[in-house]
Motif scaffolding. Structure first.
Motif, PDB file in Angstrom:
ATOM      1  N   ARG A  10      44.357  21.657 -49.186  1.00 50.62           N
ATOM      2  CA  ARG A  10      42.909  22.531 -49.280  1.00 50.62           C
ATOM      3  C   ARG A  10      41.758  22.449 -48.179  1.00 50.62           C
ATOM      4  NH1 ARG A  10      44.157  26.372 -53.621  1.00 50.62           N
ATOM      5  NH2 ARG A  10      46.381  25.710 -52.901  1.00 50.62           N
ATOM      6  N   VAL A  11      42.202  21.201 -47.474  1.00 51.10           N
ATOM      7  CA  VAL A  11      41.175  20.924 -46.244  1.00 51.10           C
ATOM      8  C   VAL A  11      41.719  21.592 -44.957  1.00 51.10           C
ATOM      9  CG1 VAL A  11      40.825  19.098 -44.749  1.00 51.10           C
ATOM     10  CG2 VAL A  11      40.107  19.114 -46.975  1.00 51.10           C
ATOM     11  N   THR A  12      43.166  21.477 -44.671  1.00 54.35           N
ATOM     12  CA  THR A  12      43.493  21.976 -43.517  1.00 54.35           C
ATOM     13  C   THR A  12      43.961  23.467 -43.038  1.00 54.35           C
ATOM     14  OG1 THR A  12      46.001  21.464 -44.200  1.00 54.35           O
ATOM     15  CG2 THR A  12      44.826  19.850 -43.261  1.00 54.35           C
ATOM     16  N   GLY A  13      43.987  24.006 -44.319  1.00 47.94           N
ATOM     17  CA  GLY A  13      44.376  25.574 -44.274  1.00 47.94           C
ATOM     18  C   GLY A  13      45.754  25.446 -43.733  1.00 47.94           C
ATOM     19  N   ARG A  14      45.857  26.496 -42.631  1.00 45.74           N
ATOM     20  CA  ARG A  14      47.106  26.816 -42.086  1.00 45.74           C
ATOM     21  C   ARG A  14      47.406  25.582 -40.964  1.00 45.74           C
ATOM     22  NH1 ARG A  14      49.398  32.008 -39.900  1.00 45.74           N
ATOM     23  NH2 ARG A  14      51.134  30.976 -38.774  1.00 45.74           N
ATOM     24  N   LEU A  15      48.393  24.775 -41.363  1.00 46.25           N
ATOM     25  CA  LEU A  15      48.862  23.647 -40.471  1.00 46.25           C
ATOM     26  C   LEU A  15      49.179  23.845 -39.077  1.00 46.25           C
ATOM     27  CD1 LEU A  15      50.728  21.100 -42.814  1.00 46.25           C
ATOM     28  CD2 LEU A  15      48.572  20.544 -41.701  1.00 46.25           C
ATOM     29  N   ASP A  16      49.823  24.855 -38.742  1.00 47.33           N
ATOM     30  CA  ASP A  16      49.813  24.796 -37.072  1.00 47.33           C
ATOM     31  C   ASP A  16      48.971  25.425 -36.637  1.00 47.33           C
ATOM     32  OD1 ASP A  16      50.085  27.439 -38.127  1.00 47.33           O
ATOM     33  OD2 ASP A  16      51.909  27.904 -37.179  1.00 47.33           O
ATOM     34  N   ALA A  17      47.806  25.806 -37.139  1.00 50.37           N
ATOM     35  CA  ALA A  17      46.649  26.298 -36.577  1.00 50.37           C
ATOM     36  C   ALA A  17      45.554  25.231 -36.813  1.00 50.37           C
ATOM     37  CB  ALA A  17      46.250  27.485 -36.737  1.00 50.37           C
ATOM     38  N   PHE A  18      45.682  24.205 -37.261  1.00 51.36           N
ATOM     39  CA  PHE A  18      44.894  23.293 -37.651  1.00 51.36           C
ATOM     40  C   PHE A  18      44.279  22.377 -36.531  1.00 51.36           C
ATOM     41  CE2 PHE A  18      43.664  18.774 -38.804  1.00 51.36           C
ATOM     42  CZ  PHE A  18      42.622  19.117 -39.706  1.00 51.36           C
ATOM     43  N   SER A  19      43.051  22.603 -36.339  1.00 52.83           N
ATOM     44  CA  SER A  19      42.404  21.979 -34.982  1.00 52.83           C
ATOM     45  C   SER A  19      43.255  21.581 -33.900  1.00 52.83           C
ATOM     46  CB  SER A  19      41.823  20.447 -35.473  1.00 52.83           C
ATOM     47  OG  SER A  19      40.882  20.059 -34.619  1.00 52.83           O
ATOM     48  N   PRO A  20      43.836  22.837 -33.262  1.00 52.09           N
ATOM     49  CA  PRO A  20      45.011  22.565 -32.254  1.00 52.09           C
ATOM     50  C   PRO A  20      44.365  21.771 -31.084  1.00 52.09           C
ATOM     51  CG  PRO A  20      43.965  24.909 -32.242  1.00 52.09           C
ATOM     52  CD  PRO A  20      43.205  24.113 -33.411  1.00 52.09           C
ATOM     53  N   ARG A  21      43.072  21.524 -30.552  1.00 53.91           N
ATOM     54  CA  ARG A  21      42.999  21.048 -29.115  1.00 53.91           C
ATOM     55  C   ARG A  21      42.364  19.943 -29.416  1.00 53.91           C
ATOM     56  NH1 ARG A  21      42.083  26.454 -29.162  1.00 53.91           N
ATOM     57  NH2 ARG A  21      40.214  26.292 -29.678  1.00 53.91           N
ATOM     58  N   SER A  22      42.458  19.178 -30.726  1.00 55.17           N
ATOM     59  CA  SER A  22      41.693  18.003 -30.662  1.00 55.17           C
ATOM     60  C   SER A  22      42.813  16.720 -30.774  1.00 55.17           C
ATOM     61  CB  SER A  22      40.841  17.885 -32.063  1.00 55.17           C
ATOM     62  OG  SER A  22      41.871  17.907 -33.119  1.00 55.17           O
ATOM     63  N   LYS A  23      42.089  15.523 -30.291  1.00 53.45           N
ATOM     64  CA  LYS A  23      42.661  14.338 -30.363  1.00 53.45           C
ATOM     65  C   LYS A  23      42.255  13.699 -31.644  1.00 53.45           C
ATOM     66  CE  LYS A  23      44.626  13.275 -26.262  1.00 53.45           C
ATOM     67  NZ  LYS A  23      45.993  13.013 -25.960  1.00 53.45           N
ATOM     68  N   LYS A  24      43.044  13.182 -32.388  1.00 51.80           N
ATOM     69  CA  LYS A  24      42.734  12.721 -33.989  1.00 51.80           C
ATOM     70  C   LYS A  24      42.773  11.307 -34.158  1.00 51.80           C
ATOM     71  CE  LYS A  24      44.031  17.284 -35.377  1.00 51.80           C
ATOM     72  NZ  LYS A  24      44.914  17.899 -34.085  1.00 51.80           N
ATOM     73  N   ILE A  25      41.616  10.672 -34.695  1.00 53.86           N
ATOM     74  CA  ILE A  25      41.719   9.078 -35.201  1.00 53.86           C
ATOM     75  C   ILE A  25      41.795   9.224 -36.598  1.00 53.86           C
ATOM     76  CG2 ILE A  25      40.344   6.955 -35.046  1.00 53.86           C
ATOM     77  CD1 ILE A  25      38.970   8.500 -32.545  1.00 53.86           C
ATOM     78  N   HIS A  26      42.624   8.509 -37.355  1.00 57.32           N
ATOM     79  CA  HIS A  26      42.588   8.480 -38.606  1.00 57.32           C
ATOM     80  C   HIS A  26      42.555   7.173 -39.224  1.00 57.32           C
ATOM     81  CE1 HIS A  26      44.848  10.042 -42.600  1.00 57.32           C
ATOM     82  NE2 HIS A  26      43.725   9.640 -42.790  1.00 57.32           N
TER      83      HIS A  26
END
Lengths: 196, 590
Positions: free
Chosen positions: B296-312
């Motif tokens: 419910r947060v990501t929506g479509r996964l292959d278009a999820f925040s496509p240009r970001s580096k992610k820290i989790h």
């Protein structure tokens, strides 16, 4: 335990091939590989059900599974699971197993340099004449033991890697193979260290 | 409270039932929620004989579970519920699954048939540990009274350490009668379960290096920050202040960062703010803390925040790389990791990031006013009702729970929280019927506070019977029902995705909520005129007993903005929408 990889549901028509939603993520058949994982667990009631339940609840495959207590004083058991999936799924399986409270450790036997895997099978072959002689001759090549015999049958005990047992069973098939019983894969690490 | 030390009582022989109550007292439990029955009568006898632990009698075991959840979520302590065997235990399954999905610390006790009858299909027997294995973090069947005290303390340890969750302890009736030794909580150490809480220095350094380079950063925080405790929310605020970064949050994380802060972008996700979702999509560095990339947060996964580096940052390693690949995983308690980042930021940057163009872009998205709705003088718009509720209660000591559906999303959009632990909602499981009992649990923990369940007319009927519990225990919860006579979210999806075929989503024959309130001995209020709404809300607030507020709202209102399932964050739909904008693929993914 069946050796066949469970077939996965094909991707739904109308859904893009690349994952578009979390619902769709496991539909890919690409890069499925087999992996052997060993879990060191607290030997408490229900621990096997937890591990097996995790696999069924999250849709992971179990291709073989063995379990027995390995340290009575420490109440520890070792569960060796042969599973398959994409690299991403296999990583998740490891992490999800570690999430279970009684799971102390998960060892990726396939990807560690010191992993050894062995399986034991009991193979019943019935026949007379040349076929019977041939089956005995092949069993020597495979270092199988005859543990029971009648005038028309042998039961062989054969140990080795799963592929070796597969080969042995295939060779016995035309010679009067009746049935097979296998333990599933056992694993241990080379060297002097203890896994638990 | 008991003044004896654990050592003094170590050799004492108690019955199993007495051990349960002693263990609860030693764990600092002041309130439990339960319902008696044959297999827990010895425990009820022990409850009768003591003063330390208050027992709230519910009307259905599901209510007890959600009350324990509300209690836990609003206090940060472990919630406790008690039910009998068989049906008592099966009624507890929904709250257990709910608490597992939302990581709520809870210990549930169930009675079981005597050990010699287990497996005999005895009266009110169910395989409780089997049934609840996949909806608890862990569970126990205690066959020996001498294991009982240790097991209970271990249950509290497991429920509250690592990623919190529900733990169930199943106690056969003969074990409750048998005498055994009691041990205190200090003597317990778990054999295998020692979750990591301290972040690795190396990971913090990598994260800081990435953060220092960010041009379009965002902090995406979740329920984990609230679970970690008030110090984590403080650290989140400190980090936002030090970096100057925009902050968004999941549904579960609301309140960890103050909604009144200018760096706050609002909730993200399917019905989140236009600015937060667009910022998630266009960011170059994403710091995800205590959230889990839910669908419910990501929506479509292959278009999820496509240009970001992610820290989790997450305390549960299995949450990392589960749905979304991240670049820098930090396995740690959120609070500890955030503190380390605050400390490290001083050395790495020493001042807020220079991200003026990014803020300018965000302000342009904000200017679109994604939550705007056409108001009405004739009908109460549900959004308006929540806006007024917020305005009239914001200066009070207020806690809000919700049911599940449109009203829940409107509450998340229009009610604003500046403090953690003030917002209780069923996020992961989406349990209709959660809010009313959860509100009672919150009120039991905070007797003087104003506790409001923002409800829908359909959801509230799922656990309505607990009004009787609220009246009995004088817990003056306010049930604010946005009554549109529909299962609103179902109706909305049917309108948008199923050709306006409204199959079984209209609640014909609704009860008269005002008369129902009176029947329960509560106070009932009805309002259908925007001009009278403020007075009606004030009447609700000033009524010192439970209130059912029947707020008649516009029936066909839809909840916007919205990311249709299968769409990306930057494909949000604002306001009016036509059915054909959601593709075939999207429909299947709802």
């Amino acid at each position: 335990m069946t050796r066949a990889t469970r077939t996965r549901a094909p991707a739904k028509t109308g859904v893009r091939e690349d994952p578009a939603s979390a619902y769709d993520m496991t539909a890919s058949d690409e890069g499925i590989e087999q992996r052997t994982l060993a879990c060191i667990v607290d030997n408490e009631p229900g621990v096997l059900a937890r591990v097996v339940g995790l696999f069924s609840a999250r849709g992971y495959n179990i291709e073989s599974l063995t379990v027995a207590e390995i340290d009575r004083n420490a109440h520890q058991s070792r569960i060796t699971i042969v599973t398959s999936g994409t690299n991403h799924v296999l990583e998740q399986i490891e992490q999800q197993l570690l999430r279970l409270v009684p799971v102390a450790k998960v060892i990726d036997v396939s990807n560690s340099s010191g992993g050894i895997e062995r399986e034991l099978a009991l193979v019943k072959v019935a026949g007379k004449g040349d076929a019977r002689v041939e089956s005995l001759r092949i069993s020597e090549i495979f270092r199988a033991h005859v543990i029971d015999t009648t005038n028309e049958s042998f039961i062989f005990e054969v140990t080795g890697a799963s592929q070796k047992i597969d080969q042995f069973v295939e060779l016995m098939r035309p010679l009067g193979l009746v049935e097979v019983s296998r333990t599933g894969v056992l694993s241990i690490q080379r060297g002097k260290e203890k896994a638990g | 409270m008991d003044t004896q030390t654990p050592k003094q009582v170590a050799a004492e022989q108690l019955t199993g039932a007495e051990i349960v109550m002693r263990a609860l007292a030693d764990q600092g439990v002041d309130t439990i929620f339960g319902y008696p029955g044959g297999a827990v009568l010895p425990i009820y006898d022990a409850i009768y004989a003591q003063q330390e632990v208050r027992h709230i009698l519910v009307r259905h075991e599901q209510g007890a579970g959600h009350m324990a959840e509300g209690y836990a979520r609003s206090t940060g302590k472990c919630g406790v519920a008690l039910a009998t065997s068989g049906p008592g235990a099966t009624n507890m399954v929904t709250p257990l699954a709910d608490a597992l999905m939302d990581s709520i610390p809870m210990v549930v006790f169930t009675g079981q048939v005597p050990t010699h009858l287990i497996g005999s299909d005895g009266f009110q027997e169910a395989d409780t540990v089997g049934i609840t294995r996949s909806c608890t973090k862990h569970n126990y069947l205690v066959r020996d009274v001498n294991d009982l005290a240790r097991t209970i303390h271990e249950a509290f340890y497991v429920a509250t350490h690592g990623r919190p969750g529900p733990v169930l302890v199943d106690i056969p009736k003969n074990v409750q009668f048998a005498k055994g030794r009691y041990v205190g909580p200090e003597a317990i150490e778990h054999r295998t379960y020692h979750p990591r809480t301290e972040p690795q220095d190396k990971r913090i350094e990598e994260a800081l290096a990435l953060m220092a380079s960010a041009q379009r950063p965002i902090i995406y925080s979740g329920g984990g920050v609230i679970n970690s405790g008030p110090a984590a929310s403080e650290a989140l605020r400190a980090l936002a202040k030090a970096t100057g970064w925009p902050v968004t949050s999941t549904l579960m994380g609301l309140g960890a960062f103050p909604a009144s802060d200018k760096q706050w972008l609002g909730m993200l996700g399917m019905h989140g703010s236009f600015e937060s979702n667009n910022a998630m999509h266009d960011c170059d560095v994403m710091l995800c803390v205590g959230a889990r990339f839910d669908d419910r947060v990501t929506g479509r996964l292959d278009a999820f925040s496509p240009r970001s580096k992610k820290i989790h940052i997450d305390i549960d390693p299995s949450s990392i790389n589960k749905n979304v690949r991240v670049d820098i995983p930090v396995v740690a308690d959120c609070g500890k990791a955030l503190k380390a980042l605050v400390k490290g930021w001083v050395k790495v940057a020493g001042k807020p990031s220079d991200i003026k163009p990014w803020w300018k872009q965000i302000d342009e998205w904000r200017a679109r006013k994604g939550f705007a709705y056409p108001n009405s003088k004739k009908l109460i718009k549900p959004q308006y009702a929540i806006e007024r509720l917020y305005e009239l209660t914001k200066d009070r000591d207020v806690y809000v729970t919700t049911e599940v559906g449109q009203h829940q999303m409107w509450a998340a959009q229009f009610f604003h929280f500046d403090q953690p632990n003030r917002w209780m909602t069923s996020g992961g499981l989406g349990t209709m019927g959660y809010g009313l009992p959860a509100a009672i649990g919150v009120q039991a923990a905070h007797p003087k506070a104003l506790v409001i369940d923002i409800a829908g007319d359909a959801s509230v009927q799922m656990t309505m019977q607990e009004m009787s519990c609220a009246v009995q225990h004088e817990l003056p919860v306010k049930i604010f029902i946005l009554n549109n006579e529909w299962m609103g979210m179902v109706r909305q999806w049917q309108q948008l995705l199923h050709g306006e075929r409204y199959s079984h989503s209209y609640s014909d024959a609704l009860p008269d909520f005002v008369k129902l309130a009176e029947a329960y001995g509560c106070h009932g209020i009805r309002c259908d005129d925007p001009a009278n709404l403020d007075d009606a809300i004030l009447e609700m607030i000033n009524t010192p007993k439970p209130v059912l507020f029947d707020c008649r709202v516009e029936k066909a209102e839809n909840c916007f903005p919205m990311i249709p399932s299968g769409a990306a964050h930057n494909e949000m739909i604002l306001g009016k929408i036509s059915g054909d904008e959601i593709g075939e693929a999207g429909k299947m993914l709802v």
